[in-house]
Design a protein around this motif. Structure first.
Motif, PDB file in Angstrom:
ATOM      1  N   ALA A  63       0.705  -1.124  -0.068  1.00 53.68           N
ATOM      2  CA  ALA A  63       0.013   0.078  -0.140  1.00 53.68           C
ATOM      3  C   ALA A  63       0.820   1.450  -0.042  1.00 53.68           C
ATOM      4  O   ALA A  63       0.772   2.046  -0.852  1.00 53.68           O
ATOM      5  N   VAL A  64       1.704   1.418   0.864  1.00 51.99           N
ATOM      6  CA  VAL A  64       2.690   2.544   0.800  1.00 51.99           C
ATOM      7  C   VAL A  64       3.676   2.719  -0.433  1.00 51.99           C
ATOM      8  O   VAL A  64       3.942   3.652  -0.877  1.00 51.99           O
ATOM      9  N   TYR A  65       3.969   1.471  -1.100  1.00 56.33           N
ATOM     10  CA  TYR A  65       4.804   1.421  -1.941  1.00 56.33           C
ATOM     11  C   TYR A  65       4.316   2.051  -3.239  1.00 56.33           C
ATOM     12  O   TYR A  65       4.700   2.787  -4.027  1.00 56.33           O
ATOM     13  N   VAL A  66       2.935   1.556  -3.480  1.00 59.03           N
ATOM     14  CA  VAL A  66       2.208   2.141  -4.631  1.00 59.03           C
ATOM     15  C   VAL A  66       1.548   3.512  -4.306  1.00 59.03           C
ATOM     16  O   VAL A  66       1.585   4.331  -5.215  1.00 59.03           O
ATOM     17  N   PHE A  67       0.846   3.743  -3.040  1.00 61.09           N
ATOM     18  CA  PHE A  67      -0.092   4.632  -2.823  1.00 61.09           C
ATOM     19  C   PHE A  67       0.487   5.701  -2.061  1.00 61.09           C
ATOM     20  O   PHE A  67      -0.168   6.970  -1.967  1.00 61.09           O
ATOM     21  N   ALA A 120       3.475  -4.788  -7.890  1.00 60.54           N
ATOM     22  CA  ALA A 120       3.017  -3.451  -7.831  1.00 60.54           C
ATOM     23  C   ALA A 120       3.406  -2.671  -9.116  1.00 60.54           C
ATOM     24  O   ALA A 120       2.363  -2.236  -9.648  1.00 60.54           O
ATOM     25  N   ARG A 121       4.361  -3.252  -9.634  1.00 60.33           N
ATOM     26  CA  ARG A 121       4.771  -2.373 -10.944  1.00 60.33           C
ATOM     27  C   ARG A 121       4.033  -2.958 -12.206  1.00 60.33           C
ATOM     28  O   ARG A 121       3.712  -2.294 -13.183  1.00 60.33           O
ATOM     29  N   ALA A 122       3.746  -4.238 -11.897  1.00 61.44           N
ATOM     30  CA  ALA A 122       2.708  -4.948 -13.043  1.00 61.44           C
ATOM     31  C   ALA A 122       1.551  -4.379 -13.074  1.00 61.44           C
ATOM     32  O   ALA A 122       0.891  -4.074 -14.107  1.00 61.44           O
ATOM     33  N   LYS A 123       1.054  -4.071 -11.830  1.00 62.49           N
ATOM     34  CA  LYS A 123      -0.332  -3.568 -11.588  1.00 62.49           C
ATOM     35  C   LYS A 123      -0.268  -1.899 -12.099  1.00 62.49           C
ATOM     36  O   LYS A 123      -1.378  -1.542 -12.409  1.00 62.49           O
ATOM     37  N   PRO A 142       1.916  -0.042 -14.416  1.00 62.86           N
ATOM     38  CA  PRO A 142       2.971   0.040 -15.220  1.00 62.86           C
ATOM     39  C   PRO A 142       3.148   1.702 -15.512  1.00 62.86           C
ATOM     40  O   PRO A 142       4.401   1.991 -16.184  1.00 62.86           O
ATOM     41  N   THR A 143       2.158   2.362 -15.508  1.00 60.50           N
ATOM     42  CA  THR A 143       2.425   3.865 -16.003  1.00 60.50           C
ATOM     43  C   THR A 143       2.714   4.937 -14.725  1.00 60.50           C
ATOM     44  O   THR A 143       3.003   6.065 -15.014  1.00 60.50           O
ATOM     45  N   HIS A 144       2.796   4.207 -13.439  1.00 59.62           N
ATOM     46  CA  HIS A 144       3.262   4.986 -12.310  1.00 59.62           C
ATOM     47  C   HIS A 144       4.354   5.831 -12.548  1.00 59.62           C
ATOM     48  O   HIS A 144       5.667   5.296 -12.739  1.00 59.62           O
ATOM     49  N   VAL A 145       4.474   7.132 -12.484  1.00 58.16           N
ATOM     50  CA  VAL A 145       5.538   7.941 -12.855  1.00 58.16           C
ATOM     51  C   VAL A 145       7.042   7.509 -11.998  1.00 58.16           C
ATOM     52  O   VAL A 145       8.115   7.491 -12.679  1.00 58.16           O
ATOM     53  N   PHE A 146       6.566   6.995 -10.836  1.00 57.68           N
ATOM     54  CA  PHE A 146       7.969   6.803  -9.885  1.00 57.68           C
ATOM     55  C   PHE A 146       8.406   5.498 -10.131  1.00 57.68           C
ATOM     56  O   PHE A 146       9.581   5.122  -9.812  1.00 57.68           O
TER      57      PHE A 146
END
Length: 217
Positions: A131-135, A201-204, A206-210
């Protein structure tokens, strides 16, 4: 957990332990907040991670560790959850604009290890890590920081660009699905490690800028 208020501000070189808290979490009312939603840290609290990096939340810090976002309440529970709170205080400190002196990635990993040391149940700890890694908040550069001892950096001396946390309840379904996956892997004897969780997280997202611009991987 090492818990001795008398040595709350003292860490040996090298540190006397790894994956441990030094000092005791002591909170007092915040006179500036009559609502009681925030409290003040009454004494320094330090955490030493597995790499012997020292993290410090200082006396006088304001924490809203009790204000668990609605997204997290099904995971962690109600206000002032004892096992979770020391890790939350540390995470609050190092994700504050004034204290972003270490990378968002290492800060998230510190949060996970501090939860485990605090005896947060492992499925919950892994779910909170995701949760903190993504959001959670993200930042793209470090401030110089103010030293607080060997391998310890306490506060920033300048501002930096960052992406604020997005703990919207709409993410709840994603976390519920992941919780089932984490639990199944724990039961199978092949538990997910943090790299696995980061890859998911990255697969879910993929466009997360960070994630796209992360040069640490």
């Amino acid at each position: 957990m090492l818990s001795d208020p008398a040595v709350a501000a003292e860490v040996t070189n090298p540190p006397q332990c790894k994956n441990c808290f030094i000092g005791e979490l002591q909170l007092s009312p915040n006179p500036a907040d009559p609502s009681g939603n925030t409290k003040l840290l009454a004494a320094d609290l330090l955490y030493v991670d597995g790499n012997a990096q020292v993290w410090k939340a200082g006396a006088g810090d304001v924490t809203d560790g009790a204000s668990i976002p609605g997204l997290f309440q099904p995971i962690i529970g109600g206000p002032w959850e004892k096992a979770y709170l020391p890790a939350a205080v540390m995470h609050d400190h190092y994700t504050n604009n004034a204290h972003m002196v270490r990378t968002w990635q290492s800060t998230a990993r510190m949060f996970f290890s501090a939860m485990v040391v605090g005896n947060v149940e492992i499925i919950r700890a892994k779910l909170m890590y995701y949760a903190v890694y993504v959001f959670g908040p993200h930042w793209d550069k470090l401030a110089p920081g103010v030293p607080c001892g060997t391998n310890c950096i306490f506060s920033a001396t300048s501002q930096m660009t960052f992406k604020p946390a997005d703990y919207a309840n709409a993410h709840g379904a994603e976390l519920e699905q992941l919780k089932a996956t984490i639990a199944a892997r724990e039961i199978s004897g092949d538990p997910l490690n943090l790299n696995d969780i980061e890859n998911m997280a990255r697969a879910k997202h993929p466009t997360h800028v960070f994630f796209v611009n992360d040069n640490t991987r």
